[in-house]
Design a protein around this motif. Structure first.
Motif, PDB file in Angstrom:
ATOM      1  N   ASN A  54      24.472  35.643  12.737  1.00 26.69           N
ATOM      2  CA  ASN A  54      25.075  34.936  11.606  1.00 26.69           C
ATOM      3  C   ASN A  54      24.097  33.936  10.998  1.00 26.69           C
ATOM      4  N   LEU A  55      23.318  33.303  11.851  1.00 27.55           N
ATOM      5  CA  LEU A  55      22.332  32.334  11.366  1.00 27.55           C
ATOM      6  C   LEU A  55      21.283  33.022  10.498  1.00 27.55           C
ATOM      7  N   LYS A  56      20.799  34.172  10.953  1.00 24.40           N
ATOM      8  CA  LYS A  56      19.799  34.921  10.184  1.00 24.40           C
ATOM      9  C   LYS A  56      20.347  35.292   8.808  1.00 24.40           C
ATOM     10  N   TYR A  57      21.568  35.760   8.761  1.00 21.04           N
ATOM     11  CA  TYR A  57      22.224  36.138   7.507  1.00 21.04           C
ATOM     12  C   TYR A  57      22.346  34.912   6.600  1.00 21.04           C
ATOM     13  N   TYR A  58      22.795  33.819   7.181  1.00 20.86           N
ATOM     14  CA  TYR A  58      23.041  32.601   6.404  1.00 20.86           C
ATOM     15  C   TYR A  58      21.735  31.982   5.918  1.00 20.86           C
ATOM     16  N   GLU A  59      20.688  32.011   6.747  1.00 23.78           N
ATOM     17  CA  GLU A  59      19.403  31.419   6.353  1.00 23.78           C
ATOM     18  C   GLU A  59      18.841  32.088   5.102  1.00 23.78           C
ATOM     19  N   ASP A  60      18.998  33.402   4.983  1.00 27.44           N
ATOM     20  CA  ASP A  60      18.540  34.098   3.787  1.00 27.44           C
ATOM     21  C   ASP A  60      19.294  33.610   2.549  1.00 27.44           C
ATOM     22  N   MET A  61      20.587  33.341   2.718  1.00 26.14           N
ATOM     23  CA  MET A  61      21.392  32.836   1.615  1.00 26.14           C
ATOM     24  C   MET A  61      20.924  31.430   1.221  1.00 26.14           C
ATOM     25  N   VAL A  62      20.570  30.634   2.221  1.00 27.45           N
ATOM     26  CA  VAL A  62      20.076  29.279   1.962  1.00 27.45           C
ATOM     27  C   VAL A  62      18.796  29.332   1.144  1.00 27.45           C
ATOM     28  N   VAL A  63      17.859  30.197   1.567  1.00 29.05           N
ATOM     29  CA  VAL A  63      16.579  30.327   0.854  1.00 29.05           C
ATOM     30  C   VAL A  63      16.810  30.766  -0.583  1.00 29.05           C
ATOM     31  N   TYR A  64      17.672  31.741  -0.781  1.00 30.45           N
ATOM     32  CA  TYR A  64      17.920  32.281  -2.115  1.00 30.45           C
ATOM     33  C   TYR A  64      18.481  31.211  -3.041  1.00 30.45           C
TER      34      TYR A  64
ATOM     35  N   LEU B 118      26.491  25.607  -0.307  1.00 31.13           N
ATOM     36  CA  LEU B 118      25.960  26.023   0.998  1.00 31.13           C
ATOM     37  C   LEU B 118      26.766  25.418   2.138  1.00 31.13           C
ATOM     38  N   LEU B 119      27.170  24.183   1.970  1.00 33.83           N
ATOM     39  CA  LEU B 119      27.962  23.517   3.006  1.00 33.83           C
ATOM     40  C   LEU B 119      29.336  24.188   3.143  1.00 33.83           C
ATOM     41  N   GLU B 120      29.936  24.510   2.019  1.00 29.93           N
ATOM     42  CA  GLU B 120      31.229  25.214   2.046  1.00 29.93           C
ATOM     43  C   GLU B 120      31.088  26.579   2.720  1.00 29.93           C
ATOM     44  N   MET B 121      30.004  27.289   2.399  1.00 33.49           N
ATOM     45  CA  MET B 121      29.774  28.609   2.981  1.00 33.49           C
ATOM     46  C   MET B 121      29.552  28.510   4.495  1.00 33.49           C
TER      47      MET B 121
ATOM     48  N   GLN C  96      30.688  26.181   6.545  1.00 35.32           N
ATOM     49  CA  GLN C  96      31.962  25.859   7.181  1.00 35.32           C
ATOM     50  C   GLN C  96      32.878  27.081   7.223  1.00 35.32           C
ATOM     51  N   HIS C  97      32.873  27.837   6.126  1.00 37.33           N
ATOM     52  CA  HIS C  97      33.685  29.057   6.060  1.00 37.33           C
ATOM     53  C   HIS C  97      33.212  30.084   7.090  1.00 37.33           C
ATOM     54  N   LEU C  98      31.902  30.215   7.222  1.00 29.84           N
ATOM     55  CA  LEU C  98      31.340  31.160   8.181  1.00 29.84           C
ATOM     56  C   LEU C  98      31.673  30.757   9.620  1.00 29.84           C
ATOM     57  N   LEU C  99      31.598  29.480   9.916  1.00 33.71           N
ATOM     58  CA  LEU C  99      31.916  29.018  11.277  1.00 33.71           C
ATOM     59  C   LEU C  99      33.390  29.205  11.600  1.00 33.71           C
ATOM     60  N   ASP C 100      34.249  29.000  10.607  1.00 32.16           N
ATOM     61  CA  ASP C 100      35.686  29.252  10.827  1.00 32.16           C
ATOM     62  C   ASP C 100      35.914  30.720  11.164  1.00 32.16           C
ATOM     63  N   ALA C 101      35.245  31.603  10.415  1.00 29.31           N
ATOM     64  CA  ALA C 101      35.384  33.040  10.669  1.00 29.31           C
ATOM     65  C   ALA C 101      34.745  33.410  11.998  1.00 29.31           C
ATOM     66  N   GLN C 102      33.623  32.798  12.331  1.00 24.51           N
ATOM     67  CA  GLN C 102      32.933  33.071  13.595  1.00 24.51           C
ATOM     68  C   GLN C 102      33.808  32.718  14.795  1.00 24.51           C
TER      69      GLN C 102
ATOM     70  N   ALA D   7      29.037  37.451   9.797  1.00 24.73           N
ATOM     71  CA  ALA D   7      28.720  37.046   8.424  1.00 24.73           C
ATOM     72  C   ALA D   7      28.914  38.201   7.451  1.00 24.73           C
ATOM     73  N   LYS D   8      28.586  39.420   7.894  1.00 26.23           N
ATOM     74  CA  LYS D   8      28.767  40.580   7.015  1.00 26.23           C
ATOM     75  C   LYS D   8      30.228  40.786   6.679  1.00 26.23           C
ATOM     76  N   GLU D   9      31.095  40.534   7.638  1.00 28.56           N
ATOM     77  CA  GLU D   9      32.533  40.684   7.388  1.00 28.56           C
ATOM     78  C   GLU D   9      33.032  39.609   6.426  1.00 28.56           C
ATOM     79  N   VAL D  10      32.385  38.457   6.438  1.00 27.74           N
ATOM     80  CA  VAL D  10      32.818  37.353   5.583  1.00 27.74           C
ATOM     81  C   VAL D  10      32.265  37.487   4.171  1.00 27.74           C
ATOM     82  N   PHE D  11      30.959  37.748   4.059  1.00 27.33           N
ATOM     83  CA  PHE D  11      30.294  37.737   2.755  1.00 27.33           C
ATOM     84  C   PHE D  11      29.937  39.126   2.228  1.00 27.33           C
ATOM     85  N   GLY D  12      30.114  40.169   3.040  1.00 23.77           N
ATOM     86  CA  GLY D  12      29.854  41.524   2.582  1.00 23.77           C
ATOM     87  C   GLY D  12      28.499  42.052   3.019  1.00 23.77           C
TER      88      GLY D  12
END
Length: 220
Positions: free
Chosen positions: A21-31, A46-49, A51-57, A63-68
């Motif tokens: 999940n971190l790897k997925y999220y880090e790419d989103m942060v960079v972008y 990014l902060l909202e994302m 928090q949303h990812l951790l709730d789902a985790q 992360a793929k299930e959350v953001f596609g």
């Protein structure tokens, strides 16, 4: 919440993510951070994302299930809807890179000058600063930083194998840009005058540069 606080909180939340999940999220942060969007709104998103990812985790989701399966398209759509940098902010960003580069250039000049004085060397010679050198530092730093940011944005969602291949290409681009800048600097150096800036003056310029960085470019 201020930008620095949001960045710190974001870093804290990332420590709670699983490796995938971190790897997925880090790419989103960079972008998002390398896109021309309002910095405060980008950090809020990014902060909202995170928090949303951790709730789902916590519920066993990835992360793929959350953001596609297409995070790049997902982020591109988000960036499209975010407020862009205002004109002044874009100018500030463009000025900040050469400003910081020149500030630290004069710090190096001051150090070399004072060292030369202490060792009994030719201070006058070490106080010579070519205008072409200043242009070279300012333009070179701007071009290289903008190039790196653009390449980071494009490479954000590339597979690891592809990133390694692209990095070789990127290195070639960096080298080519540096060569062009150096050639331009040598050519300009023959026609532009030389300034005499003693070590104490370089130190004053460095201090003024630091203050200016804090006043004009610091995050709120």
């Amino acid at each position: 919440m201020k930008i620095k606080q949001m960045v710190r909180e974001n870093n804290r939340l990332q420590e709670l993510m699983t490796p995938s999940n971190l790897k997925y999220y880090e790419d989103m942060v960079v972008y998002i951070r390398t896109s021309a969007v309002n910095e405060a709104r980008g950090e809020e998103l990014l902060l909202e994302m995170a928090q949303h990812l951790l709730d789902a985790q916590s519920k066993g989701k990835s992360a793929k299930e959350v953001f596609g399966n297409d995070p790049e398209a997902y982020c591109a759509e988000l960036v499209e809807n975010l407020p862009k940098l205002k004109g002044l902010s874009q100018i500030q960003l463009s000025l900040m890179i050469p400003w910081v580069a020149l500030t630290w250039f004069f710090f190096a000049q001051a150090l070399v000058g004072f060292f030369t004085m202490m060792t009994g060397g030719n201070v006058e010679k070490m106080s010579q600063v070519r205008i072409s050198t200043l242009l070279l530092v300012a333009a070179g730093s701007y071009i290289l930083i903008k190039l790196i940011m653009n390449l980071m944005n494009k490479d954000a969602f590339q597979p690891e194998d592809s990133k390694r291949k692209i990095n070789i290409r990127n290195m070639g681009i960096y080298i080519a840009v540096v060569v062009v800048i150096l050639v331009a600097g040598v050519w300009l150096g023959r026609s532009l005058p030389v300034l005499i800036i003693p070590p104490w003056a370089s130190l004053v310029i460095f201090i003024v540069g630091l203050i200016g960085t804090k006043v004009f470019f610091s995050r709120k």
